[in-house]
Design an enzyme around this catalytic site. Sequence first.
Site, PDB file in Angstrom:
ATOM      1  N   ASP A 160       0.763  -1.241   0.000  1.00 32.67           N
ATOM      2  CA  ASP A 160       0.000   0.000   0.000  1.00 32.67           C
ATOM      3  C   ASP A 160       0.801   1.304   0.000  1.00 32.67           C
ATOM      4  O   ASP A 160       0.585   2.178  -0.814  1.00 32.67           O
ATOM      5  CB  ASP A 160      -0.924   0.022   1.221  1.00 32.67           C
ATOM      6  CG  ASP A 160      -1.779  -1.233   1.341  1.00 32.67           C
ATOM      7  OD1 ASP A 160      -1.622  -2.151   0.521  1.00 32.67           O
ATOM      8  OD2 ASP A 160      -2.614  -1.290   2.257  1.00 32.67           O
ATOM      9  N   GLU A 388       1.690  -9.459  11.702  1.00 31.84           N
ATOM     10  CA  GLU A 388       1.397  -8.984  10.349  1.00 31.84           C
ATOM     11  C   GLU A 388       2.701  -8.747   9.589  1.00 31.84           C
ATOM     12  O   GLU A 388       2.840  -9.107   8.436  1.00 31.84           O
ATOM     13  CB  GLU A 388       0.579  -7.689  10.421  1.00 31.84           C
ATOM     14  CG  GLU A 388       0.128  -7.182   9.054  1.00 31.84           C
ATOM     15  CD  GLU A 388      -0.776  -5.962   9.137  1.00 31.84           C
ATOM     16  OE1 GLU A 388      -0.813  -5.312  10.213  1.00 31.84           O
ATOM     17  OE2 GLU A 388      -1.450  -5.660   8.139  1.00 31.84           O
TER      18      GLU A 388
END
Length: 418
Positions: A160, A388
Amino acid sequence: MSRREEARQVLRANDRGGYTVPTDRLYPFQWNWDSAFVAMGFATFDPARAWSEIEWLLRGQWEDGLIPQIVFHAPSDDYFPGPEVWGVGRSPPTSGITQPPVLATAARRVLAAAAHEEGEARMAAIYPRLRDNHRWWAAARDPHGTGLVATLHPWETGMDNSPAWDRALDRVPTATRTDIRRRDTGHVDPAFRPRAIDYQRFIHLVEVFCDTGWDPARMLAASPFRVADVGTNAILLRAEQDLLDLAIRFGTPEEAAEIAGRIARMEAALERLWDGRLSHYLARDLIAGEPIPLRGSAGFLPLFAGQARHAAELAERLEEWGRSVRALVPSTDPGHPLFEPLRYWRGPVWAVVNWMIAEGLRRCGQEAMADRVAGDTRGLIAAEGFSEYFDPLTGQGIGGGTFSWTAAIWLLLEGEEA
Ligand code: GLC
């Protein structure tokens, strides 16, 4: 409990009845490339469940072949932007952009793990959907047949807020008509997440696409952000190779020839992303018409597609990065001023990217470095759990400890070690 058992439990806990969420709360829906990795993880102990992961993702596929980035199977208030912002008018609701196409690679691997009768039947049903998806990539994102597909939103790259997108994103206006109500920063430390201004631009792009009625040709023409991401293109080339194998078994000779034609074009085009000056594969800004001069982890992914020409140089680069970080592979060149070890895709290590790089190194004859990248990945997860992502300098796990794709990678790496 062993890490293996824990990894299985993470997948089970994130199971929402046939599909898996990336993690509870922060990401409460089904994400495209997350699910591809998750399916491969499930295949190591529950192949039937692996097929279901893929089938649920395909419930969100559009008639034109697009497989969306997110499928909103069930409502949730924990995430922004939800279905009302995307406004695609479908059921199940989905976002209107895509993500790196790992799915054909995953499907082939699930089949290999479960090549019994049921696997064959489920694969036969899925194959036409994968074929249509790859045709969508070619038609919607490379209509002139250059061999490189365009990415229209940083979210489509899966990386992103990579600094590789900074300049291209600067061109995107920050004005939005949508009220931005971020939920992510309520779940995790804002310092580890994309900035507010990034979000304004992310949402501006969504609005531009919505105004085209989600028409692929109009989106391509209207988007103020258009890049040839080296990661997406490498992953797609690899997926085409896997689809070719599936086409030979489940498709027609014409389809196999069509795929082989695209592969030849893409192999040549990917090599054009090699930059001799920086000795790295670089993304290309398709609006400015120039390479994006920043080395990132995506630049190693052509190895995953078997592009071996620069394998030794890339292994050397990893060796060099390895001297300034504790764990490979940082998402951004650790020597670059924009490297930020804690902020999402601007520096941290991501297990899924490491797994593809390790696979690629092995495929291209760089065994020692493949072992090192796989070993670093296992070391991070063994010490910190299924985070993550990880700080490459300290090894600290960031963003919560129950991520599906990190658990899936643990299972895949364990399988390879055995
Ligand atoms: C973030 C990541 C993306 C991932 C998603 C779900 O948006 O950048 O790659 O697919 O979270 O885990």
